[in-house]
Write a protein that holds these residues in place. Structure first.
Motif, PDB file in Angstrom:
ATOM      1  N   LEU A 185       0.699  -1.184  -0.101  1.00 24.16           N
ATOM      2  CA  LEU A 185      -0.132   0.019   0.022  1.00 24.16           C
ATOM      3  C   LEU A 185       0.669   1.301  -0.133  1.00 24.16           C
ATOM      4  O   LEU A 185       0.562   2.336  -0.720  1.00 24.16           O
ATOM      5  CB  LEU A 185      -0.849   0.057   1.266  1.00 24.16           C
ATOM      6  N   TYR A 186       2.013   1.319   0.877  1.00 28.63           N
ATOM      7  CA  TYR A 186       2.691   2.340   0.763  1.00 28.63           C
ATOM      8  C   TYR A 186       3.601   2.672  -0.396  1.00 28.63           C
ATOM      9  O   TYR A 186       4.192   3.767  -0.686  1.00 28.63           O
ATOM     10  CB  TYR A 186       3.474   2.573   2.198  1.00 28.63           C
ATOM     11  N   ALA A 241       2.247   2.008  -3.300  1.00 22.97           N
ATOM     12  CA  ALA A 241       1.261   2.378  -4.101  1.00 22.97           C
ATOM     13  C   ALA A 241       1.233   3.968  -4.010  1.00 22.97           C
ATOM     14  O   ALA A 241       1.226   4.801  -4.714  1.00 22.97           O
ATOM     15  CB  ALA A 241       0.075   1.890  -4.180  1.00 22.97           C
ATOM     16  N   ALA A 242       1.389   4.504  -2.573  1.00 23.63           N
ATOM     17  CA  ALA A 242       1.100   5.946  -2.118  1.00 23.63           C
ATOM     18  C   ALA A 242       2.380   6.480  -2.628  1.00 23.63           C
ATOM     19  O   ALA A 242       2.125   7.529  -3.264  1.00 23.63           O
ATOM     20  CB  ALA A 242       1.145   5.837  -0.582  1.00 23.63           C
ATOM     21  N   LYS A 265       1.899   7.450  -6.103  1.00 25.06           N
ATOM     22  CA  LYS A 265       0.947   8.842  -6.091  1.00 25.06           C
ATOM     23  C   LYS A 265       2.029  10.099  -5.832  1.00 25.06           C
ATOM     24  O   LYS A 265       1.709  11.182  -6.435  1.00 25.06           O
ATOM     25  CB  LYS A 265      -0.087   8.823  -5.243  1.00 25.06           C
ATOM     26  N   VAL A 311      -9.083  -1.490  -0.455  1.00 21.32           N
ATOM     27  CA  VAL A 311      -8.028  -0.332  -0.328  1.00 21.32           C
ATOM     28  C   VAL A 311      -6.907  -0.471  -1.255  1.00 21.32           C
ATOM     29  O   VAL A 311      -6.473   0.613  -1.905  1.00 21.32           O
ATOM     30  CB  VAL A 311      -7.342  -0.706   1.122  1.00 21.32           C
ATOM     31  N   PRO A 312      -6.220  -1.716  -1.490  1.00 17.71           N
ATOM     32  CA  PRO A 312      -5.214  -1.634  -2.540  1.00 17.71           C
ATOM     33  C   PRO A 312      -5.921  -1.246  -3.993  1.00 17.71           C
ATOM     34  O   PRO A 312      -5.320  -0.754  -4.874  1.00 17.71           O
ATOM     35  CB  PRO A 312      -4.534  -2.946  -2.603  1.00 17.71           C
ATOM     36  N   LEU A 328      -6.012   2.388  -4.221  1.00 17.31           N
ATOM     37  CA  LEU A 328      -4.690   2.851  -3.938  1.00 17.31           C
ATOM     38  C   LEU A 328      -4.012   2.826  -5.722  1.00 17.31           C
ATOM     39  O   LEU A 328      -3.047   3.671  -6.025  1.00 17.31           O
ATOM     40  CB  LEU A 328      -3.613   2.281  -3.113  1.00 17.31           C
ATOM     41  N   SER A 352      -5.974   9.086  -2.204  1.00 14.95           N
ATOM     42  CA  SER A 352      -5.340   7.691  -1.616  1.00 14.95           C
ATOM     43  C   SER A 352      -5.160   7.554  -0.249  1.00 14.95           C
ATOM     44  O   SER A 352      -5.060   6.476   0.184  1.00 14.95           O
ATOM     45  CB  SER A 352      -4.026   7.285  -2.768  1.00 14.95           C
ATOM     46  N   LEU A 353      -4.909   8.809   0.261  1.00 16.59           N
ATOM     47  CA  LEU A 353      -4.468   8.511   1.769  1.00 16.59           C
ATOM     48  C   LEU A 353      -5.671   8.040   2.410  1.00 16.59           C
ATOM     49  O   LEU A 353      -5.762   7.714   3.690  1.00 16.59           O
ATOM     50  CB  LEU A 353      -4.266   9.945   2.475  1.00 16.59           C
ATOM     51  N   GLY A 405      -7.470   5.385   1.846  1.00 22.86           N
ATOM     52  CA  GLY A 405      -7.245   4.149   1.878  1.00 22.86           C
ATOM     53  C   GLY A 405      -6.073   3.731   2.961  1.00 22.86           C
ATOM     54  O   GLY A 405      -6.300   2.744   3.971  1.00 22.86           O
ATOM     55  N   LEU A 406      -5.156   4.559   3.165  1.00 23.32           N
ATOM     56  CA  LEU A 406      -4.032   4.452   4.183  1.00 23.32           C
ATOM     57  C   LEU A 406      -4.758   4.544   5.634  1.00 23.32           C
ATOM     58  O   LEU A 406      -4.397   3.767   6.436  1.00 23.32           O
ATOM     59  CB  LEU A 406      -2.849   5.389   4.127  1.00 23.32           C
TER      60      LEU A 406
END
Lengths: 398, 251
Positions: B101-102, B104-105, B108, B166-167, B170, B180-181, B183-184
């Motif tokens: 996930l991070y 993917a962030a 972004k 979530v993924p 993202l 996208s945050l 989702g985090l």
């Protein structure tokens, strides 16, 4: 092999019934069932899907057969429903994809090993190596997109390694058309094998075309688009193996015989008692269909069904790992390509294929992007990084 | 690159987009009515029927006896220890997905940049490494207990299905960094609650040392949550401002 195809009558058509609940209530467990139980479910969905596809094509071109086709097709449709709904809802499309590729590898390996015709066996080995590579590319995507381990699906039966690289699998359409077997002289097993594999591949193609656009990740969307194209090539390749001079009714008879054979193979190796019951029920249903079509074939064509069908069923499909065989094929045949109907070293590919491939890959290769540097490791590639970095006392990496 | 989260445009989804057609549509639905009697409770009845009849998601694998110390064997006896392994499997899966996930962030961030009070590359990379360290910690714990850290346990499966969106969100190229945050935030809220429960469970089972190590993981997760909340807050406020002040708002 106890089953005499020409004598067994199975369950008559008018006793083959379903309800909505009967069609949908059974599911396999993604966590606890054996991977080969999923493989059997996937294969049989492909077999039923092919029977419905064939039946529709046949009905469009044979006025006299429309009604009998409609009767049997409705049952086949429900059989497909029951089988495909055995997949549990908590199995994601990408996880099902891994199952599809494992099915393509292991079932094609079994077929290649038992195929009596050397050219047909070569064709199966050729296609198998390509699907073997797809499993690796999708595994990399699964690991990197979801952080999950593809081995939870393949359960260590199948290697997750690159094979003939997908980027090199793209060929001009004219280099995917193969030579057919000759229906008069071919071993009945060869006919069944060709039907089994074209069914499986056609199912995969349809599935990728449906689920590919459902992904949000651009690499996933491109990878499905790329591999769907290879599956289309595979359908072209495998359907070309079937003798086009077979009559429609002869083909129908073969389809029914193949369904009996495949369900019977599943029944022999199934470990889940709920599914064993399903496979037994459908062996009996398919024998009913076979008997019905056999009578029709003999009446309409005035030929003996024994000319077309094997008397006894061949050895069942081997639902087990084929690791050594697959590795040997990879070692010996990775460098092959095809030119027209023949298999040739990659250096002898046709100019048309080189140009075709160059054009398609001009903006990059999704399969290469998804798996750049990827080596599958237990617990995903992150487990290697985690072990390397370690844990310090405050729960942070040093 | 200009891509605000809330641009005004030609959104056609509401009923008020088309007053004439919608009036006809409403009239048609009312006039025709339903063909079968009852209400949404019919759906509930089928759900109940199936829930009574089908099996569970799957089981927790037994500990691997090879190389296990006796203490570990004892710890894993009985139902309560199975719960612990199940929940540890859940954390292993979630932390590993958290690393992705991070990642993917970070993609972004590279495209859309950040804002005042928004995440920096260093911060996102640090949290990614924290998630990786937590994954390593849980794997080590499972292995010490004689479990198989690669097994997909029922709780892990449940968690993965629960947070599947979530993924998915993202990695969507339509979604900007601020969006996208969200989702985090979902992930960090679950992470915090889950570590709290895991610590409680470890203490209940007498694994004091494990509970202490997990507490340090929770401390880090609490920091992550505070950071993500702050980034979303500053980004949203900035975007909500009008005129000159909006210069530098997140895209």
């Amino acid at each position: 092999m106890g089953l005499d195809l020409l004598k067994e009558k199975g369950v008559p058509l008018d006793r083959q019934k379903f309800t909505w609940k009967d069609l949908t209530r059974r599911m396999i467990s993604k966590l606890d069932d054996d991977a080969f139980t999923r493989v059997r479910v996937i294969l049989m969905n492909g077999i039923e899907s092919e029977s419905v596809r064939f039946s529709h094509a046949c009905a469009r071109m044979n006025l006299d057969l429309r009604e009998p086709l409609a009767l049997i097709r409705r049952v086949e449709h429900f059989q497909q429903t029951l089988v495909n709904w055995l997949n549990p809802g908590n199995q994601s499309p990408l996880e099902t994809t891994l199952g599809y590729e494992q099915t393509a590898i292991e079932v094609t390996a079994s077929v290649a090993l038992h195929e009596p015709d050397p050219y047909l066996a070569q064709t199966y080995r050729f296609g198998m190596l390509e699907d073997f590579d797809h499993l690796y590319r999708y595994s990399a995507l699964y690991d990197r997109l979801t952080g999950k381990d593809p081995n939870s699906i393949v359960q260590s039966y199948t290697d997750i390694i690159p094979a003939r690289p997908t980027v090199l699998e793209h060929r001009h359409p004219l280099d995917d058309v193969r030579r057919p077997y000759a229906s008069r002289t071919a071993d009945p097993l060869s006919k069944l094998n060709a039907l089994t594999i074209v069914s499986a591949e056609n199912q995969v193609h349809t599935y990728y075309m449906n689920i590919g656009p459902q992904f949000t990740d651009p690499v996933a969307r491109m990878l499905y688009a790329e591999i769907a194209a290879i599956e289309e090539q595979h359908v072209t390749q495998y359907e070309a193996l079937c003798d086009p001079s077979e009559t429609w009714l002869e083909k129908w008879l073969l389809h029914e015989a193949n369904e009996v054979y495949n369900y019977y193979s599943c029944l022999q190796s199934e470990t889940n008692p709920v599914l064993k019951e399903v496979w037994q029920r459908f062996v009996d249903y398919e024998l009913g269909h076979l008997h019905y079509v056999k009578e029709l074939f003999q009446r309409v064509e005035g030929r003996d069904a024994a000319e077309v069908l094997p008397k006894a069923l061949p050895e069942p499909i081997g639902f087990h790992e084929h690791r050594q065989f697959v590795r040997k094929v990879l070692r010996d045949e990775e460098g092959l390509s095809a030119r027209g109907t023949e298999f040739v070293p990659r250096g002898e590919e046709a100019e048309r294929t080189l140009l075709y491939r160059e054009q398609l890959n001009a903006d990059g290769s999704p399969s290469d992007i998804a798996s750049a540097g990827y080596i599958w490791r237990p617990g995903t590639e992150l487990s290697v990084e985690a072990r390397r970095e370690g844990v310090v006392s405050e729960g942070r990496i040093q | 690159m200009e891509r605000k989260a809330s641009e005004m445009g030609l959104n056609r989804t509401g009923i008020k987009t088309s007053p004439v057609e919608s009036a006809r549509e409403i009239e048609g639905a009312e006039k025709r009515g339903a063909t079968s009697l009852g209400d949404a409770s019919a759906i509930a009845r089928v759900r109940q029927e199936f829930a009574r009849e089908v099996g569970n998601l799957g089981s927790v694998p037994p500990p691997t006896p090879k190389g296990m110390v006796k203490a570990a064997v004892d710890l894993l006896k009985g139902g309560r220890a199975t719960v612990f392994i199940d929940k540890l499997g859940q954390r292993a899966g979630f932390e590993r997905t958290g690393v992705r996930l991070y990642e993917a962030a970070l993609s972004k961030l590279d495209v859309f940049g950040t804002w005042e009070g928004g995440p920096s590359r260093v911060e996102l990379e640090k949290i990614r490494l924290d998630e990786l360290a937590h994954f390593a910690l849980v794997v080590r714990t499972i292995e010490q207990l004689g479990g198989d850290a690669t097994a997909l346990t029922p709780a892990a499966e449940l968690q993965a299905n629960l947070s599947e969106g979530v993924p998915r969100m993202l990695v969507d190229p339509h979604v900007n960094l601020l969006q996208s945050l969200e989702g985090l935030l979902t992930a960090e809220l679950v992470d915090n609650a889950s570590w709290e429960l895991l610590i409680e469970l470890a203490q209940e089972l007498g694994h004091t040392k494990i509970a202490e190590q997990f507490q340090r993981a929770l401390d880090a997760e609490q920091e992550h949550l505070a950071l993500v909340r702050g980034w979303i807050s500053t980004g949203t406020m900035l975007e909500a401002r009008v005129g000159e002040e909006a210069a530098g708002a997140p895209v």
